[in-house]
Design a protein around this motif. Structure first.
Motif, PDB file in Angstrom:
ATOM      1  N   HIS A 176       0.804  -1.215   0.000  1.00 29.30           N
ATOM      2  CA  HIS A 176       0.000   0.000   0.000  1.00 29.30           C
ATOM      3  C   HIS A 176       0.838   1.266   0.000  1.00 29.30           C
ATOM      4  N   GLY A 177       2.175   1.145   0.024  1.00 29.17           N
ATOM      5  CA  GLY A 177       3.007   2.321   0.211  1.00 29.17           C
ATOM      6  C   GLY A 177       3.828   2.766  -0.982  1.00 29.17           C
ATOM      7  N   LEU A 178       3.729   2.080  -2.116  1.00 24.99           N
ATOM      8  CA  LEU A 178       4.681   2.342  -3.198  1.00 24.99           C
ATOM      9  C   LEU A 178       4.513   3.729  -3.819  1.00 24.99           C
ATOM     10  N   ILE A 179       3.301   4.190  -3.939  1.00 22.09           N
ATOM     11  CA  ILE A 179       3.055   5.496  -4.552  1.00 22.09           C
ATOM     12  C   ILE A 179       2.739   6.517  -3.462  1.00 22.09           C
ATOM     13  N   LYS A 180       3.381   7.692  -3.566  1.00 17.08           N
ATOM     14  CA  LYS A 180       3.124   8.773  -2.609  1.00 17.08           C
ATOM     15  C   LYS A 180       2.346   9.900  -3.299  1.00 17.08           C
ATOM     16  N   ASP A 181       1.723  10.721  -2.502  1.00 16.49           N
ATOM     17  CA  ASP A 181       1.059  11.911  -3.012  1.00 16.49           C
ATOM     18  C   ASP A 181       2.024  12.707  -3.891  1.00 16.49           C
ATOM     19  N   ALA A 182       1.594  13.052  -5.085  1.00 23.61           N
ATOM     20  CA  ALA A 182       2.492  13.715  -6.039  1.00 23.61           C
ATOM     21  C   ALA A 182       3.030  15.034  -5.508  1.00 23.61           C
ATOM     22  N   ALA A 183       2.229  15.746  -4.733  1.00 18.55           N
ATOM     23  CA  ALA A 183       2.652  17.036  -4.191  1.00 18.55           C
ATOM     24  C   ALA A 183       3.318  16.915  -2.824  1.00 18.55           C
ATOM     25  N   LEU A 184       3.369  15.701  -2.271  1.00 15.84           N
ATOM     26  CA  LEU A 184       3.976  15.466  -0.957  1.00 15.84           C
ATOM     27  C   LEU A 184       3.421  16.437   0.095  1.00 15.84           C
ATOM     28  N   ARG A 185       2.104  16.532   0.132  1.00 18.21           N
ATOM     29  CA  ARG A 185       1.462  17.469   1.059  1.00 18.21           C
ATOM     30  C   ARG A 185       1.632  17.030   2.515  1.00 18.21           C
ATOM     31  N   PRO A 233      -2.336  15.686  11.452  1.00 23.88           N
ATOM     32  CA  PRO A 233      -2.519  14.642  12.485  1.00 23.88           C
ATOM     33  C   PRO A 233      -3.950  14.548  12.985  1.00 23.88           C
ATOM     34  N   ALA A 234      -4.709  15.635  12.874  1.00 20.37           N
ATOM     35  CA  ALA A 234      -6.105  15.594  13.307  1.00 20.37           C
ATOM     36  C   ALA A 234      -6.925  14.617  12.467  1.00 20.37           C
ATOM     37  N   ASP A 235      -6.419  14.268  11.275  1.00 19.46           N
ATOM     38  CA  ASP A 235      -7.117  13.333  10.411  1.00 19.46           C
ATOM     39  C   ASP A 235      -6.794  11.881  10.750  1.00 19.46           C
ATOM     40  N   GLY A 236      -5.976  11.652  11.774  1.00 22.56           N
ATOM     41  CA  GLY A 236      -5.641  10.295  12.198  1.00 22.56           C
ATOM     42  C   GLY A 236      -4.195   9.951  11.921  1.00 22.56           C
ATOM     43  N   SER A 237      -3.776   8.808  12.445  1.00 21.51           N
ATOM     44  CA  SER A 237      -2.381   8.392  12.311  1.00 21.51           C
ATOM     45  C   SER A 237      -2.096   7.710  10.980  1.00 21.51           C
ATOM     46  N   TYR A 238      -3.144   7.341  10.229  1.00 18.64           N
ATOM     47  CA  TYR A 238      -2.944   6.701   8.928  1.00 18.64           C
ATOM     48  C   TYR A 238      -2.817   7.789   7.867  1.00 18.64           C
ATOM     49  N   ASN A 239      -1.610   8.014   7.399  1.00 17.09           N
ATOM     50  CA  ASN A 239      -1.314   9.093   6.462  1.00 17.09           C
ATOM     51  C   ASN A 239      -1.751   8.691   5.051  1.00 17.09           C
ATOM     52  N   ALA A 240      -2.886   9.175   4.623  1.00 15.99           N
ATOM     53  CA  ALA A 240      -3.427   8.806   3.317  1.00 15.99           C
ATOM     54  C   ALA A 240      -2.664   9.444   2.162  1.00 15.99           C
ATOM     55  N   TYR A 241      -1.694  10.321   2.455  1.00 16.47           N
ATOM     56  CA  TYR A 241      -0.839  10.860   1.399  1.00 16.47           C
ATOM     57  C   TYR A 241       0.376   9.961   1.140  1.00 16.47           C
ATOM     58  N   SER A 242       0.703   9.091   2.093  1.00 18.02           N
ATOM     59  CA  SER A 242       1.832   8.186   1.886  1.00 18.02           C
ATOM     60  C   SER A 242       1.406   6.737   1.703  1.00 18.02           C
ATOM     61  N   TRP A 243       0.162   6.404   2.016  1.00 15.25           N
ATOM     62  CA  TRP A 243      -0.316   5.027   1.930  1.00 15.25           C
ATOM     63  C   TRP A 243      -1.574   4.948   1.055  1.00 15.25           C
ATOM     64  N   ASN A 244      -1.701   3.812   0.371  1.00 10.37           N
ATOM     65  CA  ASN A 244      -2.957   3.457  -0.298  1.00 10.37           C
ATOM     66  C   ASN A 244      -3.381   4.477  -1.347  1.00 10.37           C
TER      67      ASN A 244
END
Length: 551
Positions: free
Chosen positions: A213-222, A226-237
């Motif tokens: 689930h981690g191979l592709i990162k958010d293109a803008a690396l935003r 942390p208020a959105d939770g510990s699962y960083n949806a810009y680095s995972w899935n």
């Protein structure tokens, strides 16, 4: 693929896969480190267990900053473990015993000592060499964004440029010794195509894919809030990751149906429904059902995880890949034996508290529950992955000296998180002799004296041992066809602490409470019990398999 779509049977539909942590399995040359020669010598143990396949944790060349998950070269074998010739002999001898070989593929990151990364450090910003990784300019003296490493601390390290000045930063979602590849780069895609072909051509039967689930990162690396939770949806899935697995599936399928090659993913997602995308008919064949692994010893929680996984299987058609333990998780005996939980320390790893819970442990209670959990998981449709040492009922080694610990989780959290060394201690093969039969040298992690009572040679002679239970259960599973596709039919028990379900001719009863449960006579007579013959009643913290003669 829907569950009604016909397809040829594959070995992973109902396989029992033995996960083998090479470094800790068996040492053939006396250096204290397990190796491929030791695996070859002990293949009889795995075949005798009834396994269908072996998953080898990474055995590629590596400086071992994360014990093989930092790969310096993807086309060879770590000298500590042997040579390519040794590997080829292992594949041949395993195949001769009817055992398939799965390798561990680590595509999210490599070692800082990989030739590509050395070239990137020597090259200038903006160069093709750096484009293979995620290099970015910082925000002044601060990293490019606020992402955190799974192992603790920032996910960025700043490099010193060839002229000696402070330079760019590179991304590492794990340790700083594990730079992340940039999977948007076609050169990375082509490189891993070659890696897969190299090992498939040597006879490997598939791959367990690390951090799918981690191979592709958010293109803008935003920045991630942390208020959105510990699962960083810009680095995972990220959605683009699925293109990679379509490419790999096409590559694997290109070898033809006779090879029956498997791609099984380690995919940590917040919602089990998110697995569906990875299991489309042109992507991965399977992904681990971790939901069951992280549940407490409560009938309702266990049933809920099974219902969620089997419901998803009806949607995507891929057989479940069940597991109750692996090299990242505290051993089942210890997890199930916690009687006074303790809060977990603050961690960047959202799953650490679930996989490695803390607290006072009743090992005898944990052993009873782990044996019952084995009968639960082996009765389910799909494949089952068993981690080495679980068949011996080994508890977690929790009191390793700090100076012996090697897991980067321990070091990057300043010891707040003890890490994963405790489930990686070398196996005890004999009650007597050097290193309990693991090898003649000093083991790379110290074995406690109490390991002697879990030794294979003692359990071979004890008909009630955990090892013998594993052998009987796996044999019965095959004879009864329990892993085959089909429904899980839940039965009413009238007791909140008891779950029961039917699989063909068999009823599996699991009692997570303390009171004895008496199954209805029509469910059948016991063929196997986690604590011995049920004789018409299932005690607390136990399980039984029942078969009706009329069925």
């Amino acid at each position: 693929m829907s569950s009604t779509s016909p397809r040829p049977r594959s070995f992973w539909d109902d396989a029992v896969v033995y996960q083998l942590y090479v470094r800790s399995f068996a040492d053939s040359d006396g250096d204290g480190i397990g190796d491929l020669g030791g695996v070859i010598e002990r293949l009889g143990h795995i075949a005798g267990l009834g396994a269908d396949a072996i998953w080898l944790n990474p055995c590629y060349p590596s400086p071992q900053a994360d014990h093989g998950y930092d790969i310096a070269g993807y086309h060879g074998v770590n000298p500590d473990y042997g040579t390519l010739e040794t590997f080829d002999r292992l594949v041949a001898e395993a195949h001769a015993r009817g055992l398939r070989i799965l390798m561990d593929l680590v595509p999210n990151h490599c070692s800082e000592r990989h030739p590509w990364f050395a070239a990137a450090l020597a090259a200038a910003p903006g160069s093709p060499e750096r484009a293979r990784f995620v290099f970015r300019d910082g925000r002044g003296d601060e990293p490019p964004n606020n992402w955190q490493s799974v192992f603790g601390g920032p996910a960025w390290t700043r490099v010193t440029e060839p002229d000696g000045t402070p330079g760019q930063w590179y991304l590492h979602l794990f340790t700083r010794e594990q730079p992340d590849f940039d999977w948007r780069n076609p050169e990375v895609l082509a490189y891993f195509d070659d890696v897969l072909r190299f090992w498939f051509d040597r006879g490997v039967d598939g791959f367990r894919i690390d951090v799918c689930h981690g191979l592709i990162k958010d293109a803008a690396l935003r920045d991630w809030d942390p208020a959105d939770g510990s699962y960083n949806a810009y680095s995972w899935n990220r959605p683009e990751v699925h293109d990679i697995f379509r490419r790999w599936r096409s590559l694997a399928d290109g070898y033809g149906p006779d090879r029956d090659l498997l791609l099984v993913g380690e995919v940590w997602v917040p919602d089990p429904a998110d697995l569906d995308g990875y299991l489309r008919p042109d992507e991965l064949h399977q992904a681990f059902s971790f939901d069951l692994l992280v549940q407490p010893w409560q009938a309702g929680a266990l049933r809920g995880a099974i219902e969620r996984a089997t419901a998803r299987t009806r949607v995507h058609g891929a057989p479940a890949a069940w597991t109750l333990a692996n090299h990242d998780v505290h051993r089942a005996v210890t997890r199930y034996g916690i009687v006074r939980p303790e809060p977990a320390p603050a961690s960047n790893d959202a799953f650490a508290a679930l996989m490695r819970p803390r607290g006072e442990v009743d090992a005898e209670l944990g052993d009873r529950r782990a044996r019952a959990a084995l009968l639960l998981v082996l009765a389910l449709p799909g494949s089952v992955f068993l981690y080495q040492g679980e068949e011996l009922g080994l508890p977690e080694v929790q009191d390793l000296p700090d100076e012996a610990r090697q897991d980067p989780v321990f070091h990057r959290t300043g010891g707040l998180e003890k890490g994963r060394d405790g489930c990686r201690v070398p196996l005890p093969w004999t009650a007597d002799g050097p290193a309990f039969g693991f090898g003649t040298g000093v083991p790379w992690l110290p074995q406690p004296e109490w390991f002697a009572r879990y030794a294979v040679d003692l359990q071979e002679k004890d008909g009630t041992s955990t090892l013998q239970l594993y052998r009987r259960a796996i044999r019965a599973r095959r004879e009864l066809g329990l892993g085959a596709p089909g429904p899980v039919e839940w039965l009413e028990t009238g007791a909140d602490a008891v779950l029961a379900f039917r699989r063909g001719a068999l009823v599996c009863v699991v009692n997570t409470g303390t009171s004895v449960f008496t199954p209805p006579a029509e469910w059948g007579e016991d063929v196997l019990g986690s604590t011995g013959p049920a004789r018409g009643a299932v005690p607390g913290d136990a399980a039984a398999w029942l078969v009706s003669a009329a069925t």
